[in-house]
Design an enzyme around this catalytic site. Structure first.
Site, PDB file in Angstrom:
ATOM      1  CG  HIS A 120      57.900-101.846   7.899  1.00 25.94           C
ATOM      2  ND1 HIS A 120      58.404-100.570   8.077  1.00 25.94           N
ATOM      3  CD2 HIS A 120      56.624-101.677   7.475  1.00 25.94           C
ATOM      4  CE1 HIS A 120      57.480 -99.671   7.793  1.00 25.94           C
ATOM      5  NE2 HIS A 120      56.385-100.309   7.409  1.00 25.94           N
ATOM      6  CG  ASP A 122      53.451-101.361   4.542  1.00 25.37           C
ATOM      7  OD1 ASP A 122      53.998-100.951   5.580  1.00 25.37           O
ATOM      8  OD2 ASP A 122      53.266-100.643   3.545  1.00 25.37           O
ATOM      9  CG  HIS A 269      58.207 -98.650   3.611  1.00 20.76           C
ATOM     10  ND1 HIS A 269      57.610 -99.862   3.352  1.00 20.76           N
ATOM     11  CD2 HIS A 269      57.397 -98.019   4.498  1.00 20.76           C
ATOM     12  CE1 HIS A 269      56.496 -99.950   4.041  1.00 20.76           C
ATOM     13  NE2 HIS A 269      56.331 -98.858   4.757  1.00 20.76           N
ATOM     14  NE  ARG A 284      49.954 -98.577   4.516  1.00 20.19           N
ATOM     15  CZ  ARG A 284      50.527 -99.359   5.440  1.00 20.19           C
ATOM     16  NH1 ARG A 284      51.645 -98.974   6.036  1.00 20.19           N
ATOM     17  NH2 ARG A 284      49.988-100.512   5.773  1.00 20.19           N
TER      18      ARG A 284
END
Ligand code: SIN
Length: 293
Positions: A120, A122, A269, A284
């Protein structure tokens, strides 16, 4: 940059122009196509202008960059992210107490799932999807838990000219509903009435590098617009398979206190959850972005 298809040599040939040496950073490329480890910088301290310029440059040239042995408080992690823009708040995932912009990344023996297990970009379902994500992993399993990154510049450039012409100007739907509804229920997080949904170009032009990148992903893209439903499904399947070709990838083996900073505008990623029952955890910080063009 050139692309070869057929039987004469590599299917994709990356030929970046020679670049000037860096003055404040050491760059160790993981592959010629994507990924570089950066040494010579302490992300916990305020960065000098020259070093910031070189981090921007390293991100533009490598699409994902890695820093090892960083010791960041939540405030320092957030401050590093703010160097690159306003911070994005995830529409569904849990965050650190008192820090809505600090998303918790964690899987352990009791987890029903791990973050980012499928390919995907993000939150591509947002009308203005994040520009970049800065992941700080503090606890690693004894082995495994790598993250794979794929260059969507390379994926676009390796398409046939006919496919590029077909996709030119095409829009696609990115929908957060399937990705997010019920996903964090085990952590006691109630669903929102609606999750983001947006239409984006299938091929986007990166606002910094000017390069074209394929911008569909298996996690969020549900429909190509302007073509029949069965054609959309078939072409989307082809594009997602193509985007996930190992030829366009690098793989990062985490060590504790490493940081990965990827550019969601040109990278997909996927996190590997191959370490159960061990724990992998960190935080994150996600930097807001613009509407893709
Ligand atoms: C994510 O941000 O998608 C998770 C990536 C990872 O945990 O490696």
């Amino acid at each position: 940059m050139s692309v070869l298809r057929g039987n004469n040599g590599p299917r994709y040939r990356h030929s970046q122009d020679a670049t000037a040496p860096y003055e404040t950073l050491t760059i160790d490329k993981l592959t010629p196509i994507i990924g570089a480890e950066i040494a010579g910088v302490d992300l916990s301290a305020p960065l000098a202008n020259r070093q910031m310029d070189e981090i921007h440059r390293a991100l533009a040239e490598n699409a994902v960059i890695f820093f090892r042995d960083q010791h960041l408080t939540p405030e320092q992690h957030l401050a590093f992210g703010r160097n690159f823009g306003t911070l994005h708040i995830h529409p569904a995932a849990p965050h650190a107490p008192g820090h809505p912009e600090l998303m918790i990344i964690r899987a352990d023996k009791d987890s029903p799932r791990a973050n980012g297990e499928g390919w995907h970009s993000d939150v591509s379902c947002d009308p203005e999807p994040p520009m970049g994500s800065i992941l700080y992993i503090k606890q690693c399993p004894p082995s495994g838990g790598d993250t794979l990154f794929a260059s969507m510049y390379a994926a676009y450039e390796a398409l046939s000219d006919r496919m590029k012409a077909y996709l030119d100007g095409m829009m696609a739907v990115h929908d957060g509903e399937a990705a997010y509804r019920g996903t964090y229920k085990n952590l006691g997080i109630a669903d929102k009435p609606v999750y983001p949904r947006a239409e984006h170009p299938v091929v986007r032009t990166h606002p910094v590098t000017g390069r074209k990148a394929l911008y569909v992903n298996r996690g969020f893209t549900t429909r190509l617009l302007g073509v029949p439903r069965d054609e959309s499904a078939a072409v989307l399947r082809y594009l997602c398979d193509h985007a996930e070709d190992p030829l366009f990838q690098c793989r990062f083996r985490w060590t504790e206190n490493a940081v990965a900073f990827w550019d969601n505008r040109c990278v997909q990623h996927r996190a590997m959850w191959d370490y159960w029952p061990h724990t992998r955890s960190g935080f994150r910080v996600t930097v807001a972005g613009d509407r893709p063009v």
